[in-house]
Design a protein around this motif. Structure first.
Motif, PDB file in Angstrom:
ATOM      1  N   VAL A  21       0.799  -1.107   0.130  1.00  0.00           N
ATOM      2  CA  VAL A  21       0.176  -0.117   0.093  1.00  0.00           C
ATOM      3  C   VAL A  21       0.999   1.194  -0.092  1.00  0.00           C
ATOM      4  O   VAL A  21       0.419   2.103  -0.656  1.00  0.00           O
ATOM      5  CB  VAL A  21      -0.932  -0.103   1.111  1.00  0.00           C
ATOM      6  N   LEU A  22       1.862   1.222   0.944  1.00  0.00           N
ATOM      7  CA  LEU A  22       2.832   2.401   0.652  1.00  0.00           C
ATOM      8  C   LEU A  22       3.440   2.589  -0.400  1.00  0.00           C
ATOM      9  O   LEU A  22       3.711   3.860  -0.870  1.00  0.00           O
ATOM     10  CB  LEU A  22       4.033   2.280   1.881  1.00  0.00           C
ATOM     11  N   ILE A  25       1.012   4.406  -2.648  1.00  0.00           N
ATOM     12  CA  ILE A  25       0.674   5.706  -2.242  1.00  0.00           C
ATOM     13  C   ILE A  25       1.819   6.481  -2.649  1.00  0.00           C
ATOM     14  O   ILE A  25       1.529   7.653  -3.325  1.00  0.00           O
ATOM     15  CB  ILE A  25       0.498   5.863  -0.707  1.00  0.00           C
ATOM     16  N   LEU A  29       1.791   9.628  -5.282  1.00  0.00           N
ATOM     17  CA  LEU A  29       2.098  10.812  -5.076  1.00  0.00           C
ATOM     18  C   LEU A  29       3.159  11.658  -6.000  1.00  0.00           C
ATOM     19  O   LEU A  29       3.391  12.561  -6.511  1.00  0.00           O
ATOM     20  CB  LEU A  29       2.598  11.125  -3.727  1.00  0.00           C
TER      21      LEU A  29
END
Length: 69
Positions: A21-22, A25, A29
């Motif tokens: 998930v990181l 993300i 970004l």
């Protein structure tokens, strides 16, 4: 080979899923500039995390069924 406990499998599954998930993300970004690299790594990380989660559930089920007997 050492057998992993429920806690170890659960924490490993959570860690691998969190990494996936990181990565997604961070990729969002940065404007999808690293999608060709990040997406396969995140996918594999989710698969490994899912496998650990399934193993943790099976271990918990086995421990619970032994207590009922």
């Amino acid at each position: 080979m050492k057998h992993w406990s429920f806690n170890t499998c659960a924490i490993a599954g959570f860690a691998f899923s969190t990494v996936a998930v990181l990565l997604l993300i961070v990729n969002a970004l940065t404007g999808n500039t690293m999608i060709a690299v990040v997406l396969p790594i995140a996918g594999v990380s989710l698969l490994i995390g899912g496998a650990f989660s399934v193993r943790a559930h099976l271990l918990r089920y086995k421990q619970t069924s032994k207590r009922m007997l």
